[in-house]
Design an enzyme around this catalytic site. Structure first.
Site, PDB file in Angstrom:
ATOM      1  N   ASN A   6       0.850  -1.187   0.000  1.00  0.00           N
ATOM      2  CA  ASN A   6       0.000   0.000   0.000  1.00  0.00           C
ATOM      3  C   ASN A   6       0.893   1.248   0.000  1.00  0.00           C
ATOM      4  O   ASN A   6       1.689   1.455   0.919  1.00  0.00           O
ATOM      5  CB  ASN A   6      -0.898  -0.039   1.245  1.00  0.00           C
ATOM      6  CG  ASN A   6      -1.867   1.119   1.270  1.00  0.00           C
ATOM      7  OD1 ASN A   6      -1.464   2.249   1.028  1.00  0.00           O
ATOM      8  ND2 ASN A   6      -3.117   0.862   1.565  1.00  0.00           N
ATOM      9  N   HIS A  42      -5.446   3.741  -1.582  1.00  0.00           N
ATOM     10  CA  HIS A  42      -6.774   4.127  -1.078  1.00  0.00           C
ATOM     11  C   HIS A  42      -7.031   5.560  -1.533  1.00  0.00           C
ATOM     12  O   HIS A  42      -6.349   6.484  -1.100  1.00  0.00           O
ATOM     13  CB  HIS A  42      -6.757   4.035   0.456  1.00  0.00           C
ATOM     14  CG  HIS A  42      -8.077   4.288   1.111  1.00  0.00           C
ATOM     15  ND1 HIS A  42      -8.278   4.098   2.452  1.00  0.00           N
ATOM     16  CD2 HIS A  42      -9.271   4.724   0.628  1.00  0.00           C
ATOM     17  CE1 HIS A  42      -9.529   4.399   2.775  1.00  0.00           C
ATOM     18  NE2 HIS A  42     -10.150   4.791   1.678  1.00  0.00           N
ATOM     19  N   ARG A  44      -9.083   8.327  -0.857  1.00  0.00           N
ATOM     20  CA  ARG A  44     -10.029   8.737   0.190  1.00  0.00           C
ATOM     21  C   ARG A  44     -10.889   9.889  -0.306  1.00  0.00           C
ATOM     22  O   ARG A  44     -10.477  10.689  -1.139  1.00  0.00           O
ATOM     23  CB  ARG A  44      -9.281   9.163   1.455  1.00  0.00           C
ATOM     24  CG  ARG A  44      -8.591   8.010   2.173  1.00  0.00           C
ATOM     25  CD  ARG A  44      -8.042   8.475   3.512  1.00  0.00           C
ATOM     26  NE  ARG A  44      -9.116   8.710   4.452  1.00  0.00           N
ATOM     27  CZ  ARG A  44      -9.457   7.869   5.438  1.00  0.00           C
ATOM     28  NH1 ARG A  44      -8.783   6.766   5.639  1.00  0.00           N
ATOM     29  NH2 ARG A  44     -10.447   8.155   6.237  1.00  0.00           N
ATOM     30  N   THR A 101      -8.315   3.590   8.581  1.00  0.00           N
ATOM     31  CA  THR A 101      -9.569   2.841   8.542  1.00  0.00           C
ATOM     32  C   THR A 101      -9.799   2.128   9.879  1.00  0.00           C
ATOM     33  O   THR A 101      -8.998   1.294  10.293  1.00  0.00           O
ATOM     34  CB  THR A 101      -9.513   1.790   7.410  1.00  0.00           C
ATOM     35  OG1 THR A 101      -9.002   2.434   6.248  1.00  0.00           O
ATOM     36  CG2 THR A 101     -10.877   1.226   7.125  1.00  0.00           C
ATOM     37  N   GLU A 151     -11.179  -9.299   2.640  1.00  0.00           N
ATOM     38  CA  GLU A 151      -9.918  -8.973   3.312  1.00  0.00           C
ATOM     39  C   GLU A 151     -10.235  -8.832   4.790  1.00  0.00           C
ATOM     40  O   GLU A 151     -11.056  -7.997   5.181  1.00  0.00           O
ATOM     41  CB  GLU A 151      -9.307  -7.687   2.752  1.00  0.00           C
ATOM     42  CG  GLU A 151      -7.984  -7.362   3.451  1.00  0.00           C
ATOM     43  CD  GLU A 151      -7.234  -6.171   2.856  1.00  0.00           C
ATOM     44  OE1 GLU A 151      -7.434  -5.844   1.669  1.00  0.00           O
ATOM     45  OE2 GLU A 151      -6.446  -5.568   3.602  1.00  0.00           O
ATOM     46  N   HIS A 190      -3.892  -4.599   7.590  1.00  0.00           N
ATOM     47  CA  HIS A 190      -4.042  -3.438   8.472  1.00  0.00           C
ATOM     48  C   HIS A 190      -3.237  -3.604   9.748  1.00  0.00           C
ATOM     49  O   HIS A 190      -3.431  -4.566  10.491  1.00  0.00           O
ATOM     50  CB  HIS A 190      -5.498  -3.125   8.831  1.00  0.00           C
ATOM     51  CG  HIS A 190      -5.666  -1.653   9.119  1.00  0.00           C
ATOM     52  ND1 HIS A 190      -5.347  -1.098  10.318  1.00  0.00           N
ATOM     53  CD2 HIS A 190      -6.063  -0.637   8.322  1.00  0.00           C
ATOM     54  CE1 HIS A 190      -5.555   0.200  10.267  1.00  0.00           C
ATOM     55  NE2 HIS A 190      -5.979   0.510   9.063  1.00  0.00           N
TER      56      HIS A 190
HETATM   57  N1  PXP Z   1      -5.914  -3.086   3.874  1.00  0.00           N
HETATM   58  C1  PXP Z   1      -6.873  -2.133   3.910  1.00  0.00           C
HETATM   59  C2  PXP Z   1      -8.236  -2.496   3.418  1.00  0.00           C
HETATM   60  C3  PXP Z   1      -6.607  -0.826   4.350  1.00  0.00           C
HETATM   61  O1  PXP Z   1      -7.582   0.091   4.373  1.00  0.00           O
HETATM   62  C4  PXP Z   1      -5.284  -0.503   4.733  1.00  0.00           C
HETATM   63  C5  PXP Z   1      -4.950   0.897   5.139  1.00  0.00           C
HETATM   64  O2  PXP Z   1      -5.172   1.750   4.086  1.00  0.00           O
HETATM   65  C6  PXP Z   1      -4.307  -1.514   4.675  1.00  0.00           C
HETATM   66  C7  PXP Z   1      -4.654  -2.800   4.270  1.00  0.00           C
HETATM   67  C8  PXP Z   1      -2.883  -1.258   5.062  1.00  0.00           C
HETATM   68  O3  PXP Z   1      -2.808  -0.951   6.416  1.00  0.00           O
HETATM   69  P1  PXP Z   1      -1.430  -0.482   7.043  1.00  0.00           P
HETATM   70  O4  PXP Z   1      -1.086   0.819   6.404  1.00  0.00           O
HETATM   71  O5  PXP Z   1      -1.727  -0.366   8.497  1.00  0.00           O
HETATM   72  O6  PXP Z   1      -0.417  -1.545   6.713  1.00  0.00           O
END
Ligand code: PXP
Length: 245
Positions: A6, A42, A44, A101, A151, A190
């Site tokens: 990400n 993402h 936003r 999130t 997910e 996440h």
């Molecule tokens: N998966 C989803 C659906 C998310 O919304 C996020 C954060 O944007 C992530 C994974 C990645 O999370 P992190 O940045 O905490 O690794």
């Protein structure tokens, strides 16, 4: 096991100065080179990091590996997704004031709306996942809504301490096995870091992890290529230990 990187927080650094660097598209290409299996971003509603122009540039640059767009289930985002055609859309809940999130999407309560919404994305040839808490009811509702994958939100696991870590891990294990049995793909993400990723990567039903903040944070010290490489290596090591995969 696949790693989706990400890249949002590369854009967070850029937006801190409203300048042109660092460029998240350049970051996506470095991540791809370092072994990322997917690029995740993402868009936003408040555009706090990724901008509309980044999305267009990402779609042009990322062809070798899938592009996964995380977004709120709004009309505006649906139109952008249908126009840009990411390989996958992951539907996430979004609140303006949140730092990141918080919690999964409540698919149970949005079922009839999401059925129609997901059908339109799929008609445009986009694969759809929902980002949900590790909960069987949310998995059942997601399947009924027509998703290809779920997910599982690992945030509570990532924030847990002491005995709670095992409790949260067990919740994720149970949900992953339930989802797989029901015939959908199961991903997770996440709050995953270099220290907490391995127990999640060792869950055999989980096909893919999406990881952002920890990779981008550590890229300040190690460089992005090395940060992606080290995360993927940890994931694959955890996986090898359980199955020789
Ligand atoms: N998966 C989803 C659906 C998310 O919304 C996020 C954060 O944007 C992530 C994974 C990645 O999370 P992190 O940045 O905490 O690794």
């Amino acid at each position: 096991m696949r790693l989706g990187v990400n890249i949002d927080h590369i854009a967070t650094i850029r937006e801190a100065r409203k300048t042109y660097e660092p460029d998240p598209v350049k970051g996506a290409l470095i991540a791809q080179d370092a072994g990322a299996d997917q690029i995740t971003f993402h868009l936003r509603e408040d555009r706090r990091h990724i901008q509309d122009e980044d999305v267009i540039r990402l779609r042009c640059a990322i062809k070798r590996i899938p592009l996964n767009m995380e977004m709120a289930a709004t009309e505006e985002m649906k139109n952008i997704a249908i126009d840009i055609k990411p390989d996958r859309v992951t539907l996430v809940p979004e609140k303006r004031q949140e730092i990141t999130t918080e919690g999964g999407l409540d698919v149970v309560n949005m079922l009839s709306y999401l059925k129609e919404y997901i059908a339109q994305l799929k008609e445009a040839g986009i694969s759809v996942a929902t980002f949900i808490d590790p909960d069987e009811k949310q998995i059942d509702a997601s399947i009924e809504a027509g998703v290809d994958a779920v997910e599982l939100h690992t945030g509570e696991y990532a924030n847990a301490t002491g005995k709670d870590i095992q409790i949260q891990l067990e919740r994720i294990r149970k949900a992953a096995s339930y989802g797989k049995k029901k015939g959908i793909s199961v991903f997770a993400g996440h709050g995953l870091t270099y220290t907490n990723v391995q127990p999640i990567a060792a869950i055999p039903e989980i096909e893919e992890l999406n990881i952002g903040h920890s990779i981008i944070a550590n890229s300040v010290f190690w460089g992005l290529h090395e940060a992606v490489y080290r995360m993927k290596k940890l994931m694959l090591e955890a996986r090898e230990n359980i199955s020789g995969e």
